[in-house]
Write an enzyme that holds these catalytic residues in place. Structure first.
Site, short mmCIF file in Angstrom:
data_model
loop_
_atom_site.label_atom_id
_atom_site.label_comp_id
_atom_site.label_asym_id
_atom_site.label_seq_id
_atom_site.Cartn_x
_atom_site.Cartn_y
_atom_site.Cartn_z
CE LYS A 177 9.99 -22.10 22.78
NZ LYS A 177 10.24 -22.81 24.06
CD GLU A 180 14.72 -24.66 26.64
OE1 GLU A 180 15.72 -25.29 26.29
OE2 GLU A 180 14.72 -23.44 26.91
N GLY A 230 3.34 -15.18 27.01
CA GLY A 230 4.56 -15.08 27.80
C GLY A 230 4.78 -13.65 28.23
CD GLU A 252 -4.15 -13.72 25.26
OE1 GLU A 252 -4.17 -12.90 26.21
OE2 GLU A 252 -5.16 -14.01 24.59
CB CYS A 286 -0.68 -13.61 32.86
SG CYS A 286 -2.07 -14.64 32.44
P1 NAP Z 1 8.79 -15.92 28.62
O1 NAP Z 1 10.14 -15.89 29.18
O2 NAP Z 1 8.34 -14.79 27.79
O3 NAP Z 1 8.68 -17.29 27.81
C1 NAP Z 1 7.50 -17.70 27.19
C2 NAP Z 1 7.82 -18.60 26.02
O4 NAP Z 1 8.57 -17.88 25.06
C3 NAP Z 1 8.66 -19.81 26.39
O5 NAP Z 1 8.24 -20.90 25.61
C4 NAP Z 1 10.06 -19.37 26.00
O6 NAP Z 1 10.89 -20.46 25.70
C5 NAP Z 1 9.75 -18.57 24.76
N1 NAP Z 1 10.79 -17.62 24.39
C6 NAP Z 1 11.70 -17.02 25.20
N2 NAP Z 1 12.51 -16.22 24.47
C7 NAP Z 1 12.12 -16.33 23.18
C8 NAP Z 1 12.58 -15.78 21.95
N3 NAP Z 1 13.65 -14.95 21.91
N4 NAP Z 1 11.95 -16.12 20.80
C9 NAP Z 1 10.90 -16.96 20.82
N5 NAP Z 1 10.42 -17.53 21.95
C10 NAP Z 1 11.03 -17.21 23.12
O7 NAP Z 1 7.69 -16.04 29.75
P2 NAP Z 1 7.67 -17.06 30.95
O8 NAP Z 1 8.65 -16.57 31.94
O9 NAP Z 1 7.75 -18.44 30.45
O10 NAP Z 1 6.17 -16.85 31.48
C11 NAP Z 1 5.82 -15.83 32.33
C12 NAP Z 1 5.23 -14.66 31.57
O11 NAP Z 1 4.12 -15.08 30.79
C13 NAP Z 1 4.69 -13.62 32.48
O12 NAP Z 1 5.04 -12.33 32.00
C14 NAP Z 1 3.19 -13.81 32.40
O13 NAP Z 1 2.44 -12.67 32.72
C15 NAP Z 1 3.01 -14.22 31.01
N6 NAP Z 1 1.76 -14.95 30.84
C16 NAP Z 1 0.74 -14.35 30.16
C17 NAP Z 1 -0.46 -15.00 30.01
C18 NAP Z 1 -1.59 -14.38 29.24
O14 NAP Z 1 -2.48 -15.10 28.83
N7 NAP Z 1 -1.58 -13.08 29.01
C19 NAP Z 1 -0.64 -16.26 30.55
C20 NAP Z 1 0.41 -16.84 31.25
C21 NAP Z 1 1.61 -16.17 31.37
P3 NAP Z 1 11.96 -21.07 26.75
O15 NAP Z 1 11.58 -20.60 28.11
O16 NAP Z 1 11.82 -22.55 26.58
O17 NAP Z 1 13.30 -20.57 26.32
#
Ligand code: NAP
Ligand code: MG
Length: 503
Positions: A177, A180, A230, A252, A286
């Site tokens: 997944k 979006e 995420g 991660e 991240c």
């Molecule tokens: P996010 O809001 O946590 O979303 C990540 C993914 O999770 C998206 O596909 C999102 O789907 C999904 N998601 C959201 N709510 C969910 C739920 N209740 N149940 C299941 N899935 C759910 O993060 P983001 O804003 O996209 O990305 C930024 C974050 O990612 C930052 O905190 C960054 O540090 C972290 N990150 C970490 C790494 C690493 O390797 N450690 C790498 C890159 C980014 P939708 O958005 O489609 O709803």
């Protein structure tokens, strides 16, 4: 059909509900296309396809060397569509073209090639220490089953490729997944996987909302593992959901990485390195080096040189050559970053550079923020504790190395950190940092061969390298007794069964 349909069981199709959403270019607002929006029923269909594909053994039952051949073809398929994918990624995510080329498409290619190289190791049963019973004992690595992969919007194709390459090399099937905000390139990757000979149902790609669709992947009993990249908040929620059926989880999560500048560092290196660490992909990484820790002695010189050098950082449209910093991914992200900048000023930090929207008519339709430098930042301020995820660098002073280490370690995160300085000295400081990756005189360097993941609330588990690949396997211990007859077994304390005791 939507411009970007779902990929389930080897077929592109619309969502069962017919729902779609739009994906747009964050630099201009221009429509890229409509995307089929997977609902819970589509998630269930994808899980069922992945379950059948796993259980029929057409992928999981292959030797890893056979899977490796397919993965090599995937790497070749990505190479053949390199420019198309890089352009699409840059438009869908707002990343500058060089970032999309190197960090998204380039990484996707090298991850599949690397996992093709590592996979054959899984065919070799590992020898265990000699058995006191004379038995032969080996450890086999087997796929876990159906893996759910949930990925963020900042490195869309790279993250999809990280998870798919490892999961597939180990023989799993996957429901991916993507976020979006940036679903397009993962769906193109599905075409490449299909064309490379990955059997139907082995990979399924379902863009759809995290709440609902993503959650279904975390609670469904037919899913064996969830690999999530995420935010820490969503990671925590996913772990709770996965606990219901005790799925394996790899998380991660976020970071608040500190860059420690030692007094013996070369300042030319520090200035350019610190800007790259903090501003790469507009700070939406991240591993962004969002906190720069400088000694009292060198503080003023570092700040003055950073301020001057920031004038050379070019903000602009992602497809234009020479642009370093593009837009943020969305209005929501823009509001969040501007909110943090306002808060930084309110809490008493000095806003030295940037802080607003850049001028220029060509940028008016996008989510741009100026590269921003805060000084007089203290470790307890919100901008020094929370992930901003924008082009914002905070400078903190330290009195001595102990204090630098304490500040660096003083957040709930532990994803990455870095030290600028004489390598032996810097290496010693690296040993004191609580982070899964520490760079010395470098930043943002990841490799498919080296493990990556977080200490503390930056995650659980490691991806990449043999360690990452093993994270997509179950360990199976097989014990083969020394004898095929009843004699010689120590059961119930009997060393030898009495001759003829049994009629
Ligand atoms: P996010 O809001 O946590 O979303 C990540 C993914 O999770 C998206 O596909 C999102 O789907 C999904 N998601 C959201 N709510 C969910 C739920 N209740 N149940 C299941 N899935 C759910 O993060 P983001 O804003 O996209 O990305 C930024 C974050 O990612 C930052 O905190 C960054 O540090 C972290 N990150 C970490 C790494 C690493 O390797 N450690 C790498 C890159 C980014 P939708 O958005 O489609 O709803
Ligand atoms: Mg988009």
């Amino acid at each position: 059909m939507a411009d970007f349909p779902l990929f389930i069981d080897g077929e592109f199709r619309d969502a069962l509900s017919g729902a779609t959403f739009e994906t747009r270019d964050p630099a201009t607002g221009e429509l890229i296309g409509t995307v089929a929006e997977a609902g819970v029923d589509d998630a269930r269909a994808a899980i069922a396809a992945a379950r059948r594909a796993f259980d029929n053994g057409r992928w999981s039952g292959l030797a890893a060397t056979e899977r490796a051949e397919v993965l090599q073809r995937v790497a070749g398929g990505i190479a053949a569509r390199f420019d198309e994918l890089a352009q699409l990624e840059a438009r869908d995510s707002g990343s500058v073209l060089t970032k999309a080329q190197a960090a998204d498409v380039g990484q996707a290619m090298s991850w599949f090639a690397a996992m093709a190289e590592l996979a054959p190791l899984l065919d070799q049963p590992e020898a265990l220490p000699p058995s006191p019973f004379g038995s032969t004992n080996t450890l086999r690595r087997e796929p876990i089953g159906v893996c759910a992969a949930i990925t963020p919007w900042n490195f869309p194709l790279a993250m999809a490729a990280w998870k798919l390459s490892m999961a597939l090399a180990a023989g799993n099937t996957v429901v991916l997944k993507p976020a979006e905000q940036t679903p397009c390139t993962a769906l193109r990757l599905a075409e490449i996987l299909r064309d490379a000979g990955v059997p139907d149902g082995v990979v399924n790609v379902i863009p759809g909302p995290g709440p609902g669709t993503g959650e279904e992947l975390c609670i469904h009993p037919d899913v064996d593992k969830v690999s999530f990249t995420g935010s820490t908040a969503v990671g925590r929620h996913i772990m709770t959901l996965a606990a219901g059926t005790l799925k394996t989880v790899t998380l991660e999560l976020g970071g608040k990485s500190a860059q420690i500048v030692l007094d013996d560092a070369d300042l030319d290196l520090v200035i350019d390195g610190a800007l790259y660490a903090g501003l790469f992909h507009s700070g939406q990484a991240c591993t962004a080096g969002s906190r720069l820790l400088v000694s009292e002695a060198r503080h003023d010189e570092v700040v003055e040189r950073l301020r001057a050098r920031m004038a050379d950082v070019t903000v602009g449209l992602p497809l234009q050559p020479g642009v370093n910093v593009g837009p943020l991914v969305s209005q929501e992200q823009l509001d969040t970053v501007l909110g943090y900048i306002e808060l930084g000023e309110k809490e008493g930090a000095t806003l030295l550079v940037g802080g607003g929207r850049p001028a220029g008519a060509d940028l008016a339709g996008g989510f741009f923020v100026e590269p921003t430098l805060f000084t007089d930042v203290t470790a307890d301020m919100t901008i020094a504790q929370e992930e901003i995820f924008g082009p914002v660098i905070t400078v903190l002073r330290y009195r001595d190395e102990d204090e630098a280490v304490a500040i660096a370690n003083g957040t709930p995160y532990g994803l990455a950190a870095g030290v600028w300085g004489e390598p032996i000295h810097a290496g010693a400081v690296a040993g004191r940092l609580r982070a899964g990756t520490v760079w010395v005189n470098d930043w943002h360097m990841l490799s498919p061969m080296y493990p990556f993941g977080g200490f503390k609330q930056s995650g659980i588990g490691r991806e990449h390298g043999l360690m990452g690949l093993l994270g997509y396997t179950e360990a199976k211990h097989v014990h083969v007794a020394a004898t095929t007859t009843v004699e010689g077994h120590p059961w119930f304390g009997l060393t030898v069964a009495p001759q003829g005791a049994q009629a």
